[in-house]
Design a protein around this motif. Sequence first.
Motif, PDB file in Angstrom:
ATOM      1  N   GLN A 108     -24.395  26.467 -30.975  1.00  0.00           N
ATOM      2  CA  GLN A 108     -24.730  26.452 -29.553  1.00  0.00           C
ATOM      3  C   GLN A 108     -23.558  25.839 -28.792  1.00  0.00           C
ATOM      4  N   LYS A 109     -22.946  26.621 -27.924  1.00  0.00           N
ATOM      5  CA  LYS A 109     -21.775  26.135 -27.179  1.00  0.00           C
ATOM      6  C   LYS A 109     -21.601  26.937 -25.902  1.00  0.00           C
ATOM      7  N   ASP A 110     -20.707  26.473 -25.059  1.00  0.00           N
ATOM      8  CA  ASP A 110     -20.363  27.192 -23.839  1.00  0.00           C
ATOM      9  C   ASP A 110     -19.910  28.599 -24.232  1.00  0.00           C
ATOM     10  N   PRO A 111     -20.366  29.621 -23.516  1.00  0.00           N
ATOM     11  CA  PRO A 111     -20.004  31.001 -23.864  1.00  0.00           C
ATOM     12  C   PRO A 111     -18.489  31.247 -23.949  1.00  0.00           C
ATOM     13  N   SER A 112     -17.688  30.513 -23.195  1.00  0.00           N
ATOM     14  CA  SER A 112     -16.238  30.721 -23.247  1.00  0.00           C
ATOM     15  C   SER A 112     -15.636  30.251 -24.568  1.00  0.00           C
ATOM     16  N   LEU A 113     -16.409  29.511 -25.363  1.00  0.00           N
ATOM     17  CA  LEU A 113     -15.916  29.020 -26.654  1.00  0.00           C
ATOM     18  C   LEU A 113     -16.355  29.886 -27.826  1.00  0.00           C
ATOM     19  N   THR A 114     -17.058  30.973 -27.535  1.00  0.00           N
ATOM     20  CA  THR A 114     -17.493  31.873 -28.602  1.00  0.00           C
ATOM     21  C   THR A 114     -16.278  32.383 -29.374  1.00  0.00           C
ATOM     22  N   GLY A 115     -16.337  32.266 -30.685  1.00  0.00           N
ATOM     23  CA  GLY A 115     -15.240  32.710 -31.539  1.00  0.00           C
ATOM     24  C   GLY A 115     -14.152  31.671 -31.732  1.00  0.00           C
ATOM     25  N   THR A 116     -14.276  30.514 -31.106  1.00  0.00           N
ATOM     26  CA  THR A 116     -13.266  29.466 -31.221  1.00  0.00           C
ATOM     27  C   THR A 116     -13.517  28.651 -32.480  1.00  0.00           C
ATOM     28  N   SER A 148      -2.878  31.144 -22.125  1.00  0.00           N
ATOM     29  CA  SER A 148      -2.902  32.381 -21.344  1.00  0.00           C
ATOM     30  C   SER A 148      -4.090  33.285 -21.659  1.00  0.00           C
ATOM     31  N   SER A 149      -4.675  33.210 -22.850  1.00  0.00           N
ATOM     32  CA  SER A 149      -5.728  34.151 -23.210  1.00  0.00           C
ATOM     33  C   SER A 149      -7.103  33.788 -22.662  1.00  0.00           C
ATOM     34  N   LYS A 150      -7.252  32.617 -22.067  1.00  0.00           N
ATOM     35  CA  LYS A 150      -8.561  32.193 -21.558  1.00  0.00           C
ATOM     36  C   LYS A 150      -8.434  31.757 -20.103  1.00  0.00           C
ATOM     37  N   ASP A 151      -9.349  32.246 -19.257  1.00  0.00           N
ATOM     38  CA  ASP A 151      -9.381  31.798 -17.869  1.00  0.00           C
ATOM     39  C   ASP A 151     -10.055  30.435 -17.746  1.00  0.00           C
ATOM     40  N   ARG A 152     -11.135  30.259 -18.483  1.00  0.00           N
ATOM     41  CA  ARG A 152     -11.908  29.022 -18.430  1.00  0.00           C
ATOM     42  C   ARG A 152     -12.115  28.554 -19.859  1.00  0.00           C
ATOM     43  N   TYR A 153     -11.564  27.424 -20.211  1.00  0.00           N
ATOM     44  CA  TYR A 153     -11.576  26.958 -21.592  1.00  0.00           C
ATOM     45  C   TYR A 153     -11.867  25.461 -21.590  1.00  0.00           C
TER      46      TYR A 153
END
Length: 100
Positions: free
Chosen positions: A14-22, A67-72
Amino acid sequence: MKLARVLGTVVSTQKDPSLTGTKFVLVQMLDAAGNDLPEYEVAADCVGAGLTEVVLVSRGSAARQISSKDRYPVDALVVAIVDTVAVGNDLTYSKRDVSR
């Protein structure tokens, strides 16, 4: 940036959607001679570092500027796998040195 050694992985379903796959790793900070410092941190890993590898960790707002993420939303990011560290003329760490 700081030197650190990868101690293990951290898994979060369970994490912020922008961290999916991190991938997250647990790192222990090191001094310039490669000695362990009493400081640990969880860092996002964008370079695929492995267990026991020495890495460079970017912290704070610099860790969010890739560069690959707008919100991280991270505060620490593994940005490089270290091959060697030299202080003056002394080689203090070499990835080829399997005894470390």
